[in-house]
Design an enzyme around this catalytic site. Structure first.
Site, mmCIF file in Angstrom:
data_model
loop_
_atom_site.group_PDB
_atom_site.id
_atom_site.type_symbol
_atom_site.label_atom_id
_atom_site.label_comp_id
_atom_site.label_asym_id
_atom_site.label_seq_id
_atom_site.Cartn_x
_atom_site.Cartn_y
_atom_site.Cartn_z
ATOM 1 N N SER A 161 4.940 0.211 -0.616
ATOM 2 C CA SER A 161 3.925 -0.051 -1.635
ATOM 3 C C SER A 161 2.931 1.108 -1.625
ATOM 4 O O SER A 161 3.336 2.267 -1.710
ATOM 5 C CB SER A 161 3.249 -1.397 -1.371
ATOM 6 O OG SER A 161 2.349 -1.727 -2.411
ATOM 7 N N HIS A 188 6.818 -0.654 -4.931
ATOM 8 C CA HIS A 188 5.946 -1.371 -5.860
ATOM 9 C C HIS A 188 5.432 -0.396 -6.906
ATOM 10 O O HIS A 188 4.486 0.359 -6.673
ATOM 11 C CB HIS A 188 4.774 -2.009 -5.115
ATOM 12 C CG HIS A 188 5.195 -3.141 -4.226
ATOM 13 N ND1 HIS A 188 4.332 -3.738 -3.338
ATOM 14 C CD2 HIS A 188 6.371 -3.802 -4.090
ATOM 15 C CE1 HIS A 188 4.966 -4.705 -2.698
ATOM 16 N NE2 HIS A 188 6.211 -4.765 -3.138
ATOM 17 N N ASP A 285 4.701 -8.471 1.348
ATOM 18 C CA ASP A 285 6.039 -8.412 0.775
ATOM 19 C C ASP A 285 6.977 -7.674 1.735
ATOM 20 O O ASP A 285 6.649 -6.607 2.238
ATOM 21 C CB ASP A 285 6.004 -7.684 -0.574
ATOM 22 C CG ASP A 285 7.328 -7.772 -1.306
ATOM 23 O OD1 ASP A 285 8.073 -8.747 -1.075
ATOM 24 O OD2 ASP A 285 7.614 -6.866 -2.113
#
Length: 342
Positions: A161, A188, A285
């Protein structure tokens, strides 16, 4: 209180961004309408974070980022918009030192950005909390010994991310083609940025990397980047190929594509050597996905705190007890190979 400098050539957008940030509890200590002002005010005001437009008169955002990184290194969040040109510029901005980017909905001067105010505030806070990391451009540390003995044509899934693009690039650029991986990257990131990211990875890696199609197959020596705005699920497995498809199912962990979706589906389908790698980023996540990989006998490697710009995802996985190795980014490629050798 987090202190922010807002940089945008539109007076309207400067006011919109200022109002959103201040309502979110962030102190806006100044504003700049071009890159020249941004460089000057970054030094004079010492903000914790800078929101940076890219296309501006006198000095654009790319040059301003480079100058700020040279003179007064400050975490920078690029404020971009949906277009191929802006996606290319945004990837370049990350190369020059920006930490992350936020996509303006509805165009450069649209008021629609206000409906995503909470997400913007969250990103600004996350970027403000980042620290400069060690140089990841060092020479390849891969040990080639035993690469030809790797069996099972392994599958590698990389999740990342905030701060992830450079780190993903480092891992893939250090993996030799001879190791025979089939690679999936879940970063992401929204579309069309994932397409530009895939092109960048393809140029820097020996592997053939592309953005995923609606239904796709990954063969040995190839890699896919999950398309922004969609989950990527593994739906089939053979020794020399992995079948995947995109889905529009609801966001998981408030994000789409989600690392968990890809890793958990891979754990169900991949009947062979499977490695999961979690890199820098905020949130949790990837934790459930890493657990699923461990439960089927796979291995999980995560990036350490010292080299992570945001030690969120790796930290949550470590706390959950689903990690085999915690390593600096420069050592991860070598250790991925060590895992599959063993």
């Amino acid at each position: 209180m987090v202190k922010a400098l807002v940089v945008d050539d539109s007076r309207f957008m400067r006011e919109v961004l200022k109002n959103i940030l201040e309502k979110g509890g962030i102190e806006v200590v100044g504003a700049a309408e071009n890159g020249v002002e941004a460089v000057e005010k970054a030094g004079a005001l010492n903000p914790d974070v800078i929101t940076m437009d890219l296309e501006m008169p006198e000095m654009g955002g790319l040059e301003a980022i480079e100058n700020i990184m040279d003179e007064t290194p400050t975490p920078i969040l690029v404020i971009s918009s949906h277009s191929t040109k802006k996606a290319e510029m945004t990837m370049e901005a990350l190369d020059r030192g920006a930490v992350d980017f936020f996509v303006k909905p509805g165009g450069d001067k649209s008021i629609e950005i206000s409906r995503m105010s909470s997400e913007l505030v969250q990103k600004v806070r996350a970027v403000a909390g980042t620290e400069p990391v060690i140089d990841i451009s060092s020479e390849r540390q891969t040990d080639f010994k035993g690469i030809k003995d790797i069996e099972g044509q392994p599958t590698l899934i990389i999740g990342a991310s905030t701060g992830g693009p450079k780190c993903v690039e480092k891992v893939l650029s250090d993996l030799p083609l001879e190791s025979g991986f089939k690679i999936i990257v879940v970063q992401h990131m929204s579309s069309p940025f994932t397409k530009q990211f895939a092109k960048r990875l393809d140029r820097s890696s020996e592997y053939k990397i592309r953005e995923s199609g609606e239904r796709d197959k990954i063969r040995v020596g190839e890699g896919l980047v999950a398309r922004g705005g969609h989950h990527l699920k593994v739906i089939s497995y053979q020794k020399d190929r992995v079948g995947v498809r995109l889905t529009n199912s609801p966001p998981v962990n408030s994000i789409r594509p989600a690392i968990d979706v890809t890793m958990m589906s891979a754990a169900r389908k991949v009947d062979g050597v499977l490695v999961g790698t979690l890199l820098t980023g905020m949130g949790r996540d990837g934790v459930d996905g890493a657990r699923a990989i461990k439960e089927v006998g796979g291995s999980v490697i995560v990036q350490d705190e010292a080299t992570s710009q945001v030690f969120g995802i790796p930290k949550r996985a470590i706390e959950a007890g689903v990690v085999d190795r915690v390593l600096p980014i420069n050592e991860i490629p070598k250790n991925i190979l060590d895992v599959v050798r063993s």
